[in-house]
Design a protein around this motif. Structure first.
Motif, PDB file in Angstrom:
ATOM      1  N   CYS A 107     -46.100  21.843  42.293  1.00 39.35           N
ATOM      2  CA  CYS A 107     -47.394  21.167  42.334  1.00 39.35           C
ATOM      3  C   CYS A 107     -47.997  21.439  43.714  1.00 39.35           C
ATOM      4  O   CYS A 107     -47.551  20.854  44.707  1.00 39.35           O
ATOM      5  N   PRO A 108     -48.956  22.345  43.815  1.00 38.93           N
ATOM      6  CA  PRO A 108     -49.449  22.788  45.127  1.00 38.93           C
ATOM      7  C   PRO A 108     -50.389  21.780  45.775  1.00 38.93           C
ATOM      8  O   PRO A 108     -50.911  20.878  45.112  1.00 38.93           O
ATOM      9  N   PRO A 109     -50.621  21.936  47.082  1.00 39.18           N
ATOM     10  CA  PRO A 109     -51.513  21.014  47.796  1.00 39.18           C
ATOM     11  C   PRO A 109     -52.941  21.021  47.275  1.00 39.18           C
ATOM     12  O   PRO A 109     -53.711  20.120  47.584  1.00 39.18           O
ATOM     13  N   ALA A 110     -53.312  22.058  46.504  1.00 35.85           N
ATOM     14  CA  ALA A 110     -54.649  22.064  45.911  1.00 35.85           C
ATOM     15  C   ALA A 110     -54.856  20.865  44.992  1.00 35.85           C
ATOM     16  O   ALA A 110     -55.986  20.444  44.749  1.00 35.85           O
ATOM     17  N   ASN A 111     -53.763  20.314  44.491  1.00 31.99           N
ATOM     18  CA  ASN A 111     -53.817  19.070  43.721  1.00 31.99           C
ATOM     19  C   ASN A 111     -53.778  17.925  44.726  1.00 31.99           C
ATOM     20  O   ASN A 111     -52.799  17.770  45.452  1.00 31.99           O
ATOM     21  N   PRO A 112     -54.820  17.102  44.817  1.00 27.65           N
ATOM     22  CA  PRO A 112     -54.840  16.021  45.808  1.00 27.65           C
ATOM     23  C   PRO A 112     -53.615  15.119  45.745  1.00 27.65           C
ATOM     24  O   PRO A 112     -53.176  14.590  46.770  1.00 27.65           O
ATOM     25  N   ALA A 113     -53.039  14.943  44.555  1.00 24.25           N
ATOM     26  CA  ALA A 113     -51.867  14.082  44.426  1.00 24.25           C
ATOM     27  C   ALA A 113     -50.653  14.679  45.129  1.00 24.25           C
ATOM     28  O   ALA A 113     -49.698  13.962  45.433  1.00 24.25           O
ATOM     29  N   CYS A 114     -50.691  15.985  45.396  1.00 25.41           N
ATOM     30  CA  CYS A 114     -49.548  16.670  46.004  1.00 25.41           C
ATOM     31  C   CYS A 114     -49.849  17.155  47.420  1.00 25.41           C
ATOM     32  O   CYS A 114     -49.085  17.942  47.983  1.00 25.41           O
ATOM     33  N   SER A 115     -50.947  16.734  48.007  1.00 22.99           N
ATOM     34  CA  SER A 115     -51.342  17.197  49.336  1.00 22.99           C
ATOM     35  C   SER A 115     -50.946  16.201  50.418  1.00 22.99           C
ATOM     36  O   SER A 115     -50.509  15.080  50.136  1.00 22.99           O
ATOM     37  N   ASN A 116     -51.079  16.645  51.658  1.00 24.27           N
ATOM     38  CA  ASN A 116     -50.855  15.785  52.827  1.00 24.27           C
ATOM     39  C   ASN A 116     -49.480  15.132  52.843  1.00 24.27           C
ATOM     40  O   ASN A 116     -49.324  13.953  53.183  1.00 24.27           O
ATOM     41  N   GLY A 117     -48.460  15.905  52.446  1.00 24.83           N
ATOM     42  CA  GLY A 117     -47.089  15.401  52.500  1.00 24.83           C
ATOM     43  C   GLY A 117     -46.724  14.410  51.426  1.00 24.83           C
ATOM     44  O   GLY A 117     -45.692  13.737  51.531  1.00 24.83           O
ATOM     45  N   ALA A 118     -47.533  14.314  50.376  1.00 26.90           N
ATOM     46  CA  ALA A 118     -47.257  13.348  49.311  1.00 26.90           C
ATOM     47  C   ALA A 118     -46.006  13.747  48.528  1.00 26.90           C
ATOM     48  O   ALA A 118     -45.756  14.920  48.286  1.00 26.90           O
ATOM     49  N   ILE A 119     -45.215  12.767  48.152  1.00 27.73           N
ATOM     50  CA  ILE A 119     -44.066  12.976  47.279  1.00 27.73           C
ATOM     51  C   ILE A 119     -44.542  12.728  45.855  1.00 27.73           C
ATOM     52  O   ILE A 119     -44.975  11.634  45.520  1.00 27.73           O
ATOM     53  N   HIS A 120     -44.464  13.767  45.023  1.00 29.00           N
ATOM     54  CA  HIS A 120     -45.089  13.679  43.704  1.00 29.00           C
ATOM     55  C   HIS A 120     -44.306  14.478  42.674  1.00 29.00           C
ATOM     56  O   HIS A 120     -43.846  15.591  42.945  1.00 29.00           O
ATOM     57  N   PHE A 121     -44.141  13.897  41.489  1.00 27.78           N
ATOM     58  CA  PHE A 121     -43.527  14.563  40.345  1.00 27.78           C
ATOM     59  C   PHE A 121     -44.588  14.689  39.245  1.00 27.78           C
ATOM     60  O   PHE A 121     -45.219  13.699  38.882  1.00 27.78           O
ATOM     61  N   ASP A 122     -44.776  15.888  38.741  1.00 25.08           N
ATOM     62  CA  ASP A 122     -45.705  16.111  37.645  1.00 25.08           C
ATOM     63  C   ASP A 122     -44.877  16.509  36.427  1.00 25.08           C
ATOM     64  O   ASP A 122     -44.435  17.648  36.306  1.00 25.08           O
ATOM     65  N   LEU A 123     -44.626  15.559  35.535  1.00 19.74           N
ATOM     66  CA  LEU A 123     -43.708  15.777  34.427  1.00 19.74           C
ATOM     67  C   LEU A 123     -44.297  16.711  33.375  1.00 19.74           C
ATOM     68  O   LEU A 123     -45.493  16.682  33.101  1.00 19.74           O
ATOM     69  N   ALA A 124     -43.424  17.531  32.777  1.00 14.40           N
ATOM     70  CA  ALA A 124     -43.829  18.422  31.694  1.00 14.40           C
ATOM     71  C   ALA A 124     -43.798  17.627  30.396  1.00 14.40           C
ATOM     72  O   ALA A 124     -42.733  17.267  29.907  1.00 14.40           O
ATOM     73  N   ALA A 125     -44.970  17.340  29.839  1.00 15.39           N
ATOM     74  CA  ALA A 125     -45.078  16.529  28.629  1.00 15.39           C
ATOM     75  C   ALA A 125     -46.019  17.219  27.654  1.00 15.39           C
ATOM     76  O   ALA A 125     -47.228  17.266  27.894  1.00 15.39           O
ATOM     77  N   PRO A 126     -45.521  17.768  26.555  1.00 16.02           N
ATOM     78  CA  PRO A 126     -46.378  18.469  25.597  1.00 16.02           C
ATOM     79  C   PRO A 126     -47.504  17.587  25.085  1.00 16.02           C
ATOM     80  O   PRO A 126     -47.281  16.443  24.686  1.00 16.02           O
ATOM     81  N   GLY A 127     -48.717  18.115  25.134  1.00 14.35           N
ATOM     82  CA  GLY A 127     -49.865  17.411  24.583  1.00 14.35           C
ATOM     83  C   GLY A 127     -50.684  16.626  25.569  1.00 14.35           C
ATOM     84  O   GLY A 127     -51.804  16.223  25.259  1.00 14.35           O
ATOM     85  N   PHE A 128     -50.160  16.408  26.797  1.00 14.69           N
ATOM     86  CA  PHE A 128     -50.840  15.527  27.746  1.00 14.69           C
ATOM     87  C   PHE A 128     -51.609  16.279  28.832  1.00 14.69           C
ATOM     88  O   PHE A 128     -51.962  15.694  29.845  1.00 14.69           O
ATOM     89  N   ASP A 129     -51.859  17.558  28.654  1.00 14.72           N
ATOM     90  CA  ASP A 129     -52.602  18.312  29.659  1.00 14.72           C
ATOM     91  C   ASP A 129     -54.090  17.969  29.554  1.00 14.72           C
ATOM     92  O   ASP A 129     -54.691  18.113  28.486  1.00 14.72           O
ATOM     93  N   PHE A 130     -54.673  17.517  30.647  1.00 17.97           N
ATOM     94  CA  PHE A 130     -56.086  17.137  30.667  1.00 17.97           C
ATOM     95  C   PHE A 130     -56.923  18.382  30.949  1.00 17.97           C
ATOM     96  O   PHE A 130     -56.958  18.878  32.071  1.00 17.97           O
ATOM     97  N   ALA A 131     -57.580  18.906  29.914  1.00 15.99           N
ATOM     98  CA  ALA A 131     -58.285  20.182  30.022  1.00 15.99           C
ATOM     99  C   ALA A 131     -59.391  20.157  31.074  1.00 15.99           C
ATOM    100  O   ALA A 131     -59.721  21.185  31.656  1.00 15.99           O
ATOM    101  N   GLY A 132     -59.951  18.994  31.346  1.00 15.06           N
ATOM    102  CA  GLY A 132     -61.024  18.915  32.321  1.00 15.06           C
ATOM    103  C   GLY A 132     -60.595  19.284  33.723  1.00 15.06           C
ATOM    104  O   GLY A 132     -61.404  19.728  34.533  1.00 15.06           O
ATOM    105  N   ASN A 133     -59.317  19.108  34.047  1.00 13.42           N
ATOM    106  CA  ASN A 133     -58.809  19.436  35.378  1.00 13.42           C
ATOM    107  C   ASN A 133     -57.814  20.589  35.364  1.00 13.42           C
ATOM    108  O   ASN A 133     -57.401  21.056  36.416  1.00 13.42           O
ATOM    109  N   SER A 134     -57.406  21.026  34.192  1.00 13.41           N
ATOM    110  CA  SER A 134     -56.383  22.062  34.114  1.00 13.41           C
ATOM    111  C   SER A 134     -56.928  23.390  34.607  1.00 13.41           C
ATOM    112  O   SER A 134     -57.992  23.837  34.180  1.00 13.41           O
ATOM    113  N   ILE A 135     -56.188  24.024  35.512  1.00 10.99           N
ATOM    114  CA  ILE A 135     -56.618  25.309  36.062  1.00 10.99           C
ATOM    115  C   ILE A 135     -56.211  26.452  35.147  1.00 10.99           C
ATOM    116  O   ILE A 135     -56.934  27.411  34.969  1.00 10.99           O
ATOM    117  N   SER A 136     -55.034  26.365  34.574  1.00 10.07           N
ATOM    118  CA  SER A 136     -54.570  27.475  33.749  1.00 10.07           C
ATOM    119  C   SER A 136     -53.624  26.973  32.669  1.00 10.07           C
ATOM    120  O   SER A 136     -52.413  27.079  32.789  1.00 10.07           O
TER     121      SER A 136
END
Length: 325
Positions: A65-94
């Motif tokens: 989860c790169p720093p380009a994601n605000p939730a993962c920037s500035n030293g944040a500790i963050h887990f982005d779980l792989a969950a089929p069906g829950f990808d938000f297309a409005g923010n999804s890059i790829s």
């Protein structure tokens, strides 16, 4: 995300995978944090559900989860779980899942607006849209947590056998295993027949409960905001290629995967070219204001760093800089 064996050492309900931030050792390619496992304990924060029950999942770090994601920037500790069906297309890059499995396109979009389009948890998510039973179960398992970006307690743990046996890069020649994805990627429990993790030793009734980890709380996977990084790992060099001696143009020269900053994981011009989908930066990080790969905000190709073009990905109204192919 699949059901953990009954009586497992960590008391987990589910096992799964996650993209992790830089603070957890995440980086562009086979970083120090790749392959580590974490125990996450969280409570439901969905209206109408019991918020007193703590659910435990164990996840393996398989993505960044790169720093380009605000939730993962500035030293944040963050887990982005792989969950089929829950990808938000409005923010999804790829989001390339629906391209690789077009018959599951409806499933991959089934829960993207859950707790966004409506605050009714019974709306906006139908996991039965998936045809594949493994994807459908993964969707249902994540939904059953009733987690909407909550803070969790976490600690690093030894990977249970069921996660340790998932395919590793070395077993696939240090390349992403596509199109011949190993059977373990499809269903780690059914296809691998692993020996279950050893059961936990029951604690004496008089023992006090194990305290929560003292680590700071983190946000688990956004059910509605995916990582700013494509899920498929970038292509790597064919392991049969002979080594190439480094020939940097300067001491700052480097290989780049986002076409602007160092971090491609290859140490020379030749290696960078053979890695695939990378560019050699002869003077190191670019100082220009060009927009790097996978990042939105472009209006034309000239806004993107050289070698990239401005295009839509999964949403016709959202533009980002992509690799020219």
């Amino acid at each position: 995300m699949f059901a953990a064996p009954a009586g497992n050492t960590h008391g987990a309900t589910f096992y799964g995978a996650a993209a992790v931030s830089e603070a957890l050792g995440g980086s562009w390619w086979l970083p120090e944090g790749c392959g580590k496992c974490y125990k996450l304990e969280g409570q439901s924060n969905i209206p109408g559900h019991d918020t007193s029950t703590i659910t435990t999942v164990v996840v393996k770090a398989t993505n960044f989860c790169p720093p380009a994601n605000p939730a993962c920037s500035n030293g944040a500790i963050h887990f982005d779980l792989a969950a089929p069906g829950f990808d938000f297309a409005g923010n999804s890059i790829s989001n390339t899942c629906e391209d690789r499995e077009p018959d599951e396109k409806a499933g991959f979009a089934a829960c993207g607006g859950w707790m966004i389009d409506s605050q009714d948890p019974n709306e906006g998510c139908d996991c039965n849209t998936f045809n594949n039973a493994v994807l459908r179960d993964g969707c249902e398992n994540f939904k059953s947590l009733q987690w909407n970006n909550p803070s969790v307690q976490y600690e690093e743990v030894d990977c249970p056998l069921e996660l340790a046996q998932l395919p590793c890069w070395e077993e696939n020649g240090n390349t992403y295993p596509w199109p011949d994805v190993p059977a373990l990627c499809a269903d780690p429990l059914v296809n691998s027949n692993p020996v279950p993790s050893p059961p936990a030793t029951p604690a004496a009734p008089t023992n006090p409960p194990t305290p929560n980890p003292t680590n700071p709380p983190v946000n688990p996977a956004p059910t509605n905001q995916p990582t700013k990084k494509p899920t498929p790992a970038p292509q790597t060099p064919n392991p049969t290629n002979p080594p190439v001696s480094p020939t940097p143009a300067s001491s700052d020269a480097c290989c780049s995967i986002d076409f602007k900053t160092c971090g491609g994981g290859c140490d020379s011009v030749g290696e960078c070219a053979s890695c695939g989908e990378r560019v050699w930066l002869p003077t190191g990080d670019l100082t220009s204001s060009c927009i790097p790969r996978w990042t939105g905000g472009c209006n034309s190709d000239s806004d993107c760093c050289q070698g990239l073009y401005c295009d839509t990905v999964s949403n016709q109204y959202w533009l980002s800089c992509q690799l020219q192919v």
